[in-house]
Design an enzyme around this catalytic site. Structure first.
Site, PDB file in Angstrom:
ATOM      1  N   ASP A   1      -2.493   3.798   5.887  1.00  0.00           N
ATOM      2  CA  ASP A   1      -1.986   3.349   4.589  1.00  0.00           C
ATOM      3  C   ASP A   1      -0.467   3.450   4.552  1.00  0.00           C
ATOM      4  OD1 ASP A   1      -4.334   2.653   3.051  1.00  0.00           O
ATOM      5  OD2 ASP A   1      -4.900   4.758   3.232  1.00  0.00           O
TER       6      ASP A   1
ATOM      7  N   SER B   1      -9.318   6.929   6.394  1.00  0.00           N
ATOM      8  CA  SER B   1      -7.913   6.744   6.009  1.00  0.00           C
ATOM      9  C   SER B   1      -7.166   8.026   6.306  1.00  0.00           C
ATOM     10  CB  SER B   1      -7.812   6.421   4.520  1.00  0.00           C
ATOM     11  OG  SER B   1      -6.489   6.703   4.087  1.00  0.00           O
TER      12      SER B   1
ATOM     13  N   ASP C   1     -11.955  -0.276  -0.078  1.00  0.00           N
ATOM     14  CA  ASP C   1     -11.039   0.861   0.062  1.00  0.00           C
ATOM     15  C   ASP C   1     -10.831   1.548  -1.276  1.00  0.00           C
ATOM     16  OD1 ASP C   1      -8.976   2.569   0.733  1.00  0.00           O
ATOM     17  OD2 ASP C   1      -7.574   1.001   1.349  1.00  0.00           O
TER      18      ASP C   1
ATOM     19  N   MET D   1       0.933  -1.635   1.942  1.00  0.00           N
ATOM     20  CA  MET D   1       1.186  -1.638   0.489  1.00  0.00           C
ATOM     21  C   MET D   1       2.695  -1.602   0.284  1.00  0.00           C
ATOM     22  SD  MET D   1      -1.872   0.982  -0.438  1.00  0.00           S
ATOM     23  CE  MET D   1      -1.969   1.517   1.265  1.00  0.00           C
TER      24      MET D   1
ATOM     25  N   HIS E   1      -7.742   3.800   9.713  1.00  0.00           N
ATOM     26  CA  HIS E   1      -7.103   3.094   8.594  1.00  0.00           C
ATOM     27  C   HIS E   1      -5.780   3.782   8.266  1.00  0.00           C
ATOM     28  CE1 HIS E   1      -7.251   0.504   4.992  1.00  0.00           C
ATOM     29  NE2 HIS E   1      -6.726   1.527   4.348  1.00  0.00           N
TER      30      HIS E   1
HETATM   31  C1  DX5 Z   1      -5.221   3.922  -1.569  1.00  0.00           C
HETATM   32  C2  DX5 Z   1      -5.425   3.790  -0.076  1.00  0.00           C
HETATM   33  C3  DX5 Z   1      -6.733   4.282   0.404  1.00  0.00           C
HETATM   34  C4  DX5 Z   1      -6.992   5.732   0.146  1.00  0.00           C
HETATM   35  C5  DX5 Z   1      -8.458   5.997   0.181  1.00  0.00           C
HETATM   36  O1  DX5 Z   1      -4.027   3.354  -1.924  1.00  0.00           O
HETATM   37  O2  DX5 Z   1      -5.309   2.425   0.301  1.00  0.00           O
HETATM   38  O3  DX5 Z   1      -6.947   3.968   1.766  1.00  0.00           O
HETATM   39  O4  DX5 Z   1      -6.333   6.582   1.019  1.00  0.00           O
HETATM   40  O5  DX5 Z   1      -8.663   7.330  -0.137  1.00  0.00           O
HETATM   41  P1  DX5 Z   1     -10.001   7.865  -0.806  1.00  0.00           P
HETATM   42  O6  DX5 Z   1     -11.107   7.556   0.138  1.00  0.00           O
HETATM   43  O7  DX5 Z   1      -9.738   9.331  -0.951  1.00  0.00           O
HETATM   44  O8  DX5 Z   1     -10.142   7.160  -2.120  1.00  0.00           O
HETATM   45 ZN    ZN Z   2      -5.956   1.665   2.371  1.00  0.00          ZN
END
Ligand code: DX5
Ligand code: ZN
Length: 221
Positions: free
Chosen positions: A36, A9, A179, A72, A34
């Site tokens: 976000d 991510s 995730d 999101m 990925h």
């Molecule tokens: C959270 C995101 C994730 C996040 C994961 O809202 O969708 O993709 O960045 O980060 P880590 O691996 O640090 O939990």
């Molecule tokens: Zn994510």
């Protein structure tokens, strides 16, 4: 044996050298990117949009990686065409944001993109029952969406196991992505429960080690 994919991510990456950081992760063996996307409404944070997807697309293509966009945002249907144009291979929407989920999934497919759906930790798997045959990916959120670096919510593993059973029951080949809070230490239990795509932000781009070392820690058998 299912193929397991690692999806760094970019939320936890250093944005001053984003391309180089993603490239390092892909060279080390990650095979998804990925992205976000947060709007400050559905989740409290604001992050990035199609411009970054467009900038990263050539890096992903160079390494044969999948551009995996996690939306999101409220009313995601307004932005599907923009993300498709920018180069998303997968567009994943939250069931909580889509009153007409089947229509939204159809719209993603009509844009030539693989549709994914995702659930917040407190949203029941039963909300997926009718849409499962139509999607190429299901994403289980193992933290509340909005921020990187949170802790994995333990009961997510059982949710993954139950979703794996639902997918197998209908003969679905959809990817089962997870995730939030995934580290080399808990990745094996998540894979054993039936996940095929592991998202990792802080565990890939954070900490004292290099990105390549962090990716290797996930891929080590
Ligand atoms: C959270 C995101 C994730 C996040 C994961 O809202 O969708 O993709 O960045 O980060 P880590 O691996 O640090 O939990
Ligand atoms: Zn994510």
């Amino acid at each position: 044996m299912r193929t397991i994919h690692l999806a760094p991510s970019i939320l936890s990456a250093d944005f001053t050298c984003l391309g180089a950081q993603v490239e390092e992760a892909l060279v080390a063996g990650a095979d998804y990117v990925h992205v976000d996307v947060m709007d400050g409404h559905f989740v409290p944070n604001i992050t990035i949009g199609p411009l970054i997807v467009e900038a990263l697309r050539p890096v992903a293509v160079r390494h044969g990686a999948v551009v995996d966009v996690h939306l999101m945002i409220e009313k995601p249907e307004r932005y599907l065409a923009d993300f498709a144009r920018a180069g998303a291979d997968i567009l994943t929407v939250h069931v909580e944001t889509c009153p007409h989920l089947h229509r939204t999934v159809q719209a993603i497919r009509e844009l030539g993109v693989r549709p994914g759906v995702t659930l917040n930790p407190a949203t029941s798997l039963s909300t997926l029952e009718e849409i499962l045959p139509f999607v190429d990916l299901v994403l289980i959120m193992s933290v509340n969406p909005g921020f990187g670096g949170q802790s994995y919510i333990g009961p997510s593993t059982d949710k993954i196991r139950r979703l794996r059973a639902m997918l197998d029951a209908i003969g679905s080949a959809a990817e089962l992505e997870v995730d939030g809070g995934i580290k080399p230490g808990n990745a094996p239990e998540i894979v054993a429960a039936g996940a095929t795509v592991l998202v990792a932000g802080s565990a890939v781009f954070g900490g004292p080690r290099t990105i390549a070392e962090n990716v290797a820690a996930f891929l080590r058998p």
